[in-house]
Scaffold this active site. Structure first.
Site, PDB file in Angstrom:
ATOM      1  N   LYS A 193       0.842  -1.209   0.000  1.00  0.00           N
ATOM      2  CA  LYS A 193       0.000   0.000   0.000  1.00  0.00           C
ATOM      3  C   LYS A 193       0.876   1.258   0.000  1.00  0.00           C
ATOM      4  CE  LYS A 193      -3.776  -2.500   2.210  1.00  0.00           C
ATOM      5  NZ  LYS A 193      -4.489  -2.900   3.434  1.00  0.00           N
ATOM      6  N   GLN A 226      -4.381  -1.415   9.592  1.00  0.00           N
ATOM      7  CA  GLN A 226      -4.363  -2.767   9.026  1.00  0.00           C
ATOM      8  C   GLN A 226      -4.929  -3.772  10.032  1.00  0.00           C
ATOM      9  OE1 GLN A 226      -3.564  -3.475   5.866  1.00  0.00           O
ATOM     10  NE2 GLN A 226      -3.897  -5.658   6.116  1.00  0.00           N
ATOM     11  N   ASP A 268     -11.022   2.730   4.065  1.00  0.00           N
ATOM     12  CA  ASP A 268     -11.354   1.297   4.004  1.00  0.00           C
ATOM     13  C   ASP A 268     -12.865   1.095   3.850  1.00  0.00           C
ATOM     14  OD1 ASP A 268      -9.410  -0.728   4.098  1.00  0.00           O
ATOM     15  OD2 ASP A 268      -8.920  -0.267   6.191  1.00  0.00           O
TER      16      ASP A 268
HETATM   17  N1  GUN Z   1      -6.873  -6.885   6.391  1.00  0.00           N
HETATM   18  C1  GUN Z   1      -7.241  -7.663   5.340  1.00  0.00           C
HETATM   19  N2  GUN Z   1      -7.848  -6.915   4.390  1.00  0.00           N
HETATM   20  C2  GUN Z   1      -7.855  -5.646   4.858  1.00  0.00           C
HETATM   21  C3  GUN Z   1      -8.333  -4.420   4.314  1.00  0.00           C
HETATM   22  O1  GUN Z   1      -8.901  -4.337   3.228  1.00  0.00           O
HETATM   23  N3  GUN Z   1      -8.129  -3.329   5.085  1.00  0.00           N
HETATM   24  C4  GUN Z   1      -7.524  -3.390   6.301  1.00  0.00           C
HETATM   25  N4  GUN Z   1      -7.392  -2.260   6.997  1.00  0.00           N
HETATM   26  N5  GUN Z   1      -7.082  -4.507   6.834  1.00  0.00           N
HETATM   27  C5  GUN Z   1      -7.239  -5.623   6.107  1.00  0.00           C
END
Ligand code: GUN
Length: 295
Positions: free
Chosen positions: A54, A98, A121
């Site tokens: 990311k 995350q 998100d």
């Molecule tokens: N963990 C697995 N997928 C995601 C996601 O799309 N966003 C976040 N913040 N954590 C994750």
């Protein structure tokens, strides 16, 4: 029939090019640089790899990126204080914490503390609710990526029988919700299967579009689908390591078996994964535009 491979890598590349140009324009015309903060608590290797990707993509596209790596033992109060600081920081338009968080932290309290306008998100209940009523600010990244894979591959969604396997808050529930909205790129008849479903094959065999986010390898096999189905495999299962120590990834469907029956299928890796990150970038750009009154 041998399925066409829907390349998330290629489609993500197209969208990233579009975003790169938009970001350059925002900078040139409005002196606006979208900013994303990524927060990682602890040392989960999969999470480290996702957050790394990311951050790297943000930088490539011209997004200002702040990466915050916190130790495993971070307290609830410390993490809440960090979210509060990021909520107030005008350089930061999007905040991503995350998941999963270490067990001692209360995930919902942290996610609910993020300002919904910075919730790129799309996990905050305000954004979940807005999605449900068809007025989203932010579409959640993986479902939005799935929808774009279908739309940009020319798959007919309107009127289609869509079957989703899995009812998670991150994928199953929101993708079902998005595809049943009365709008272009949606307007499908949607069924959700889950661990309580009596006869999953009964449903999956009816699917024109099958979206699998079950969280285990070979959850769907060739005998469970009809000829010509379009399969989106959301699974990311680590099943071992190569001699060089790289994780070996497989999806949730039996790719080799199903590709002989499907009209199109996403691979793992290189399917949904690159799209998720790209849609996060898109949401960050949208957050910056909303903050600046440009959206
Ligand atoms: N963990 C697995 N997928 C995601 C996601 O799309 N966003 C976040 N913040 N954590 C994750």
């Amino acid at each position: 029939m041998t399925a066409k491979i829907i390349s998330g890598t290629e489609i993500a590349k197209q969208i990233r090019e579009e975003l790169k140009q938009e970001i350059a324009q925002l900078k040139a015309k409005h002196n606006l640089v979208p900013g994303l903060a990524t927060v990682l608590v602890g040392e989960n290797p999969a999470s480290q790899s996702y957050v790394g990707a990311k951050e790297k993509t943000s930088i490539e596209l011209g997004i200002y990126s702040e990466r915050l790596d916190l130790p495993e033992k971070t307290s609830q109060d410390e993490l809440m204080a960090l979210v509060d600081r990021l909520n107030k920081d005008p350089k930061i338009h999007g905040i991503l914490v995350q998941l999963p968080l270490p067990k001692h932290l209360v995930e919902t309290e942290i996610l609910y503390a993020i300002n919904p306008k910075k919730d790129v998100d799309g996990f905050h209940p305000v954004n979940v609710g807005r999605l449900m009523i068809g007025e989203p600010d932010y579409l959640p990244c993986t479902p939005h990526g799935i929808q774009q894979l279908l739309v940009r591959s020319g798959v007919q969604i309107e009127g289609a029988e869509v079957v989703v396997v899995g009812r998670s808050n991150i994928v199953g529930k929101p993708i079902a919700n998005m595809l049943l909205q009365k709008r272009p790129g949606a307007n499908a008849t949607v069924t959700i299967c889950h661990t309580g479903t009596r006869d999953i094959s009964f449903h999956t065999r009816r699917a024109d579009i099958l979206i699998v986010a079950a969280g285990r390898p070979k959850a769907v096999t060739a005998d469970m689908v009809k000829e010509g189905v379009v399969v989106i495999d959301v699974g990311v299962n680590r099943v071992g390591k190569t001699a060089e120590g790289k994780a070996i990834l497989v999806g949730d469907v039996d790719f080799e078996g199903i590709k002989e029956k499907a009209s199109a299928i996403t691979p793992v890796p290189g399917g949904v994964g690159p799209m998720t990150i790209t849609m996060l970038m898109l949401n960050t750009v949208k957050a910056a535009k909303l903050a600046a009154g440009l959206a």
